[in-house]
Design a protein around this motif. Structure first.
Motif, PDB file in Angstrom:
ATOM      1  N   VAL A 337       0.873  -1.174   0.000  1.00 25.96           N
ATOM      2  CA  VAL A 337       0.000   0.000   0.000  1.00 25.96           C
ATOM      3  C   VAL A 337       0.909   1.223   0.000  1.00 25.96           C
ATOM      4  O   VAL A 337       1.771   1.366   0.880  1.00 25.96           O
ATOM      5  N   ALA A 338       0.745   2.092  -0.988  1.00 24.32           N
ATOM      6  CA  ALA A 338       1.613   3.261  -1.123  1.00 24.32           C
ATOM      7  C   ALA A 338       0.897   4.317  -1.968  1.00 24.32           C
ATOM      8  O   ALA A 338      -0.135   4.034  -2.582  1.00 24.32           O
ATOM      9  N   PRO A 339       1.437   5.536  -2.017  1.00 25.33           N
ATOM     10  CA  PRO A 339       0.860   6.544  -2.913  1.00 25.33           C
ATOM     11  C   PRO A 339       0.817   6.024  -4.353  1.00 25.33           C
ATOM     12  O   PRO A 339       1.690   5.254  -4.773  1.00 25.33           O
ATOM     13  N   PRO A 340      -0.179   6.433  -5.137  1.00 25.84           N
ATOM     14  CA  PRO A 340      -0.325   5.923  -6.501  1.00 25.84           C
ATOM     15  C   PRO A 340       0.924   6.077  -7.360  1.00 25.84           C
ATOM     16  O   PRO A 340       1.216   5.211  -8.195  1.00 25.84           O
ATOM     17  N   SER A 341       1.677   7.162  -7.181  1.00 26.05           N
ATOM     18  CA  SER A 341       2.895   7.343  -7.987  1.00 26.05           C
ATOM     19  C   SER A 341       3.929   6.270  -7.683  1.00 26.05           C
ATOM     20  O   SER A 341       4.639   5.800  -8.583  1.00 26.05           O
ATOM     21  N   VAL A 342       4.018   5.853  -6.414  1.00 28.75           N
ATOM     22  CA  VAL A 342       4.947   4.789  -6.031  1.00 28.75           C
ATOM     23  C   VAL A 342       4.468   3.452  -6.598  1.00 28.75           C
ATOM     24  O   VAL A 342       5.260   2.664  -7.120  1.00 28.75           O
ATOM     25  N   ILE A 343       3.166   3.195  -6.494  1.00 30.00           N
ATOM     26  CA  ILE A 343       2.600   1.950  -7.032  1.00 30.00           C
ATOM     27  C   ILE A 343       2.851   1.859  -8.527  1.00 30.00           C
ATOM     28  O   ILE A 343       3.232   0.804  -9.063  1.00 30.00           O
ATOM     29  N   SER A 344       2.670   2.963  -9.250  1.00 30.74           N
ATOM     30  CA  SER A 344       2.879   2.968 -10.698  1.00 30.74           C
ATOM     31  C   SER A 344       4.336   2.643 -11.030  1.00 30.74           C
ATOM     32  O   SER A 344       4.615   1.847 -11.950  1.00 30.74           O
ATOM     33  N   ARG A 345       5.271   3.227 -10.285  1.00 26.97           N
ATOM     34  CA  ARG A 345       6.703   2.970 -10.529  1.00 26.97           C
ATOM     35  C   ARG A 345       7.045   1.511 -10.267  1.00 26.97           C
ATOM     36  O   ARG A 345       7.741   0.868 -11.061  1.00 26.97           O
ATOM     37  N   MET A 346       6.545   0.962  -9.161  1.00 25.18           N
ATOM     38  CA  MET A 346       6.855  -0.415  -8.813  1.00 25.18           C
ATOM     39  C   MET A 346       6.161  -1.392  -9.759  1.00 25.18           C
ATOM     40  O   MET A 346       6.724  -2.439 -10.105  1.00 25.18           O
ATOM     41  N   ALA A 347       4.945  -1.075 -10.192  1.00 25.16           N
ATOM     42  CA  ALA A 347       4.221  -1.954 -11.128  1.00 25.16           C
ATOM     43  C   ALA A 347       4.938  -2.014 -12.469  1.00 25.16           C
ATOM     44  O   ALA A 347       4.994  -3.076 -13.109  1.00 25.16           O
ATOM     45  N   ASP A 348       5.508  -0.893 -12.893  1.00 26.91           N
ATOM     46  CA  ASP A 348       6.260  -0.863 -14.144  1.00 26.91           C
ATOM     47  C   ASP A 348       7.461  -1.801 -14.057  1.00 26.91           C
ATOM     48  O   ASP A 348       7.739  -2.568 -14.980  1.00 26.91           O
ATOM     49  N   ALA A 349       8.171  -1.754 -12.924  1.00 27.21           N
ATOM     50  CA  ALA A 349       9.323  -2.652 -12.737  1.00 27.21           C
ATOM     51  C   ALA A 349       8.872  -4.103 -12.634  1.00 27.21           C
ATOM     52  O   ALA A 349       9.516  -5.001 -13.192  1.00 27.21           O
ATOM     53  N   LYS A 350       7.768  -4.337 -11.937  1.00 25.86           N
ATOM     54  CA  LYS A 350       7.281  -5.708 -11.766  1.00 25.86           C
ATOM     55  C   LYS A 350       6.901  -6.323 -13.110  1.00 25.86           C
ATOM     56  O   LYS A 350       7.162  -7.513 -13.341  1.00 25.86           O
ATOM     57  N   LYS A 351       6.323  -5.538 -13.990  1.00 29.91           N
ATOM     58  CA  LYS A 351       5.979  -6.065 -15.316  1.00 29.91           C
ATOM     59  C   LYS A 351       7.230  -6.530 -16.052  1.00 29.91           C
ATOM     60  O   LYS A 351       7.226  -7.565 -16.737  1.00 29.91           O
TER      61      LYS A 351
END
Length: 475
Positions: A337-351
């Motif tokens: 659970v994190a701010p949306p900007s952090v989630i977006s950055r981590m999701a990009d790396a996870k992909k």
């Protein structure tokens, strides 16, 4: 032989020997076709067991640098350059890379866990007898396979993220929206993504000491510098965060505030608030690992609010959760659970890393969370863990007595013990293996010598008393 082994090195003896001969071969000290000392002779010269030499020679054979023939002994390969072009030198490769290898003592413990008859108190997962086998099997039959064979968004199954919003609000008072949640392959992947997306090599971070995170290779492998936050009965000391920031410019704090692994401590409410105030003042984030937060045992006081709920959506806290400790570790489902900007950055790396966590696991867990009785499983688990903890504490009183002191954890998986007599870890573990019992030395987690962690979740319940009896005999 002029060259000597270094017994104090963390590198195993057989690898020191293999590395030495590899250097001698490449520098021409042993030219192609030249004989190597026999295993018996070399063992005598280096004063090691012959099996150590056998392992070293096997490593060199695997790299293609030497070969052995009956009647002619062991020799350097005659066509060394040809071998080098056809076969990689795996010895050099496996001693390279950026990921720090597992500590030799931890590897020794893991290998010994598979021995027949060993009672293992060292594991960080629950025994399979505690898994909700029947419930998950029933749930699995309700899932249409046609939905389970493709990729999901890297952020995770939308239905699972929505279910997590309800779960966290009802169980932990955490208010979050789906765009603030990332599904990960366990809590450890969440930590890996944090190191890769939010930090850079050379950055300094603060960890509790002792902490299971100290034992993970993910931080030093990312080139991070770890600094210790002392832990007492009320958890970490927030004022030390200020000192570490001034001295080392730490970039963030990572804490396991509820039923901390391995000490079992709970960060007090006063210190939770002070930690948030300190980190807000110096403008660094807090990573909150709540892997054990749901495992409040039957005699525990009401839970304290999580750091992310105390922060009231101000974006200071990155919260990590996991179902590995409450449902099943094999599902490999964690979340951030994190701010949306952090989630977006981590999701990009996870992909880029894995295209997203297993579709099957996510949809199985989503269906399981939607069943009315899944909370009943968690309550049964907590009652079973309470019974196991009490069984272990009584066995410690009966069989260990005055050889150690131990805590009374109110949650989590383990008991934290301090031995009255300090014994070198290597000797302690070898004696334990000989007595058919295993545990984790505290130094693995950054503690001073003399501490051990005993998991009551890991062995079968029927093994707990006998395992502690063996521990008492060993001590």
């Amino acid at each position: 032989m002029d060259w000597m082994l270094d017994p104090a090195s963390e590198e195993p003896l057989f690898r020191q020997i293999a590395r030495h001969f590899e250097e001698c071969i490449f520098t021409g000290t042993y030219p192609p076709g030249s004989p190597l000392p026999t295993e018996r002779l070399l063992a005598a010269q280096l004063q090691v067991n012959r099996s150590t030499i056998t392992e070293a020679y096997a490593e060199l054979r695997a790299s293609g640098l030497i070969h052995s023939r009956q009647g002619s002994g062991t020799r350097v390969s005659e066509h060394l350059w040809g071998v080098a072009q056809r076969q990689p030198n795996w010895f050099a490769y496996t001693n390279g890379g950026t990921f720090i290898p597992t500590q030799p003592l931890v590897k020794r413990i893991r290998e010994a866990t598979a021995r027949p008859g060993i009672i293992a108190f060292n594991g960080g997962e629950m025994n399979p007898e505690l898994f909700p086998h029947h419930e998950l099997q029933e749930t699995m039959h309700t899932l249409p396979l046609t939905r389970l064979l493709g990729y999901l968004p890297p952020e995770g199954d939308p239905a699972l993220r929505l279910s997590l919003c309800d779960y966290m609000r009802e169980e932990h008072g955490i208010v979050a929206t789906p765009d603030q949640i990332l599904i990960t392959s366990g809590a450890q992947q969440a930590l890996h993504l944090i190191t890769q997306c939010l930090l850079s090599p050379g950055d300094a971070i603060a960890l509790e000491g002792p902490s299971y995170m100290y034992s993970l290779g993910v931080f030093p492998s990312a080139g991070l510098r770890l600094f210790r936050l002392p832990v007492d009965a009320d958890g970490l000391e927030p004022e030390q965060v200020i000192q570490l920031y001034r001295k080392h410019k730490i970039k963030l704090v990572i804490t396991n505030p509820t039923y901390q692994n391995p000490t079992g401590t709970v960060l007090s409410l006063k210190r939770r608030k002070r930690l948030l105030a300190v980190c807000e003042e110096i403008r660094i984030p807090v990573i909150e690992d709540e892997a054990y937060g749901a495992l409040r045992l039957d005699d525990a006081p009401p839970p304290l609010p999580t750091l992310v709920s105390l922060n009231k959506g101000n974006g200071l806290v990155v919260h990590i959760g996991s179902f590995s400790k409450t449902v099943a570790p094999g599902l490999r489902i964690g979340w951030v659970v994190a701010p949306p900007s952090v989630i977006s950055r981590m999701a990009d790396a996870k992909k880029e890393i894995d295209h997203g966590t297993s579709t099957l696991s996510q949809q199985l867990l989503t269906a399981f969370l939607q069943k009315a009785d899944w909370r009943g499983h968690v309550q049964q688990l907590k009652t079973a863990l309470t019974r196991r903890r009490d069984l272990m504490r009584q066995a410690l009183s009966d069989h260990v007595g005055d050889k150690a002191t131990w805590n009374h954890p109110k949650g989590g998986y383990s008991i934290w013990c301090q031995l009255k007599k300090t014994i070198a870890d290597q000797d302690l573990i070898e004696k334990a293996i000989a007595h058919g019992v295993l545990f984790m030395p505290g130094t693995i987690y950054g503690a001073e010598p003399g501490f051990i962690r005993l998991s009551y979740a890991c062995p079968a319940e029927s093994e707990i008393v006998e395992g502690i009896r063996r521990l008492g005999r060993m001590l």
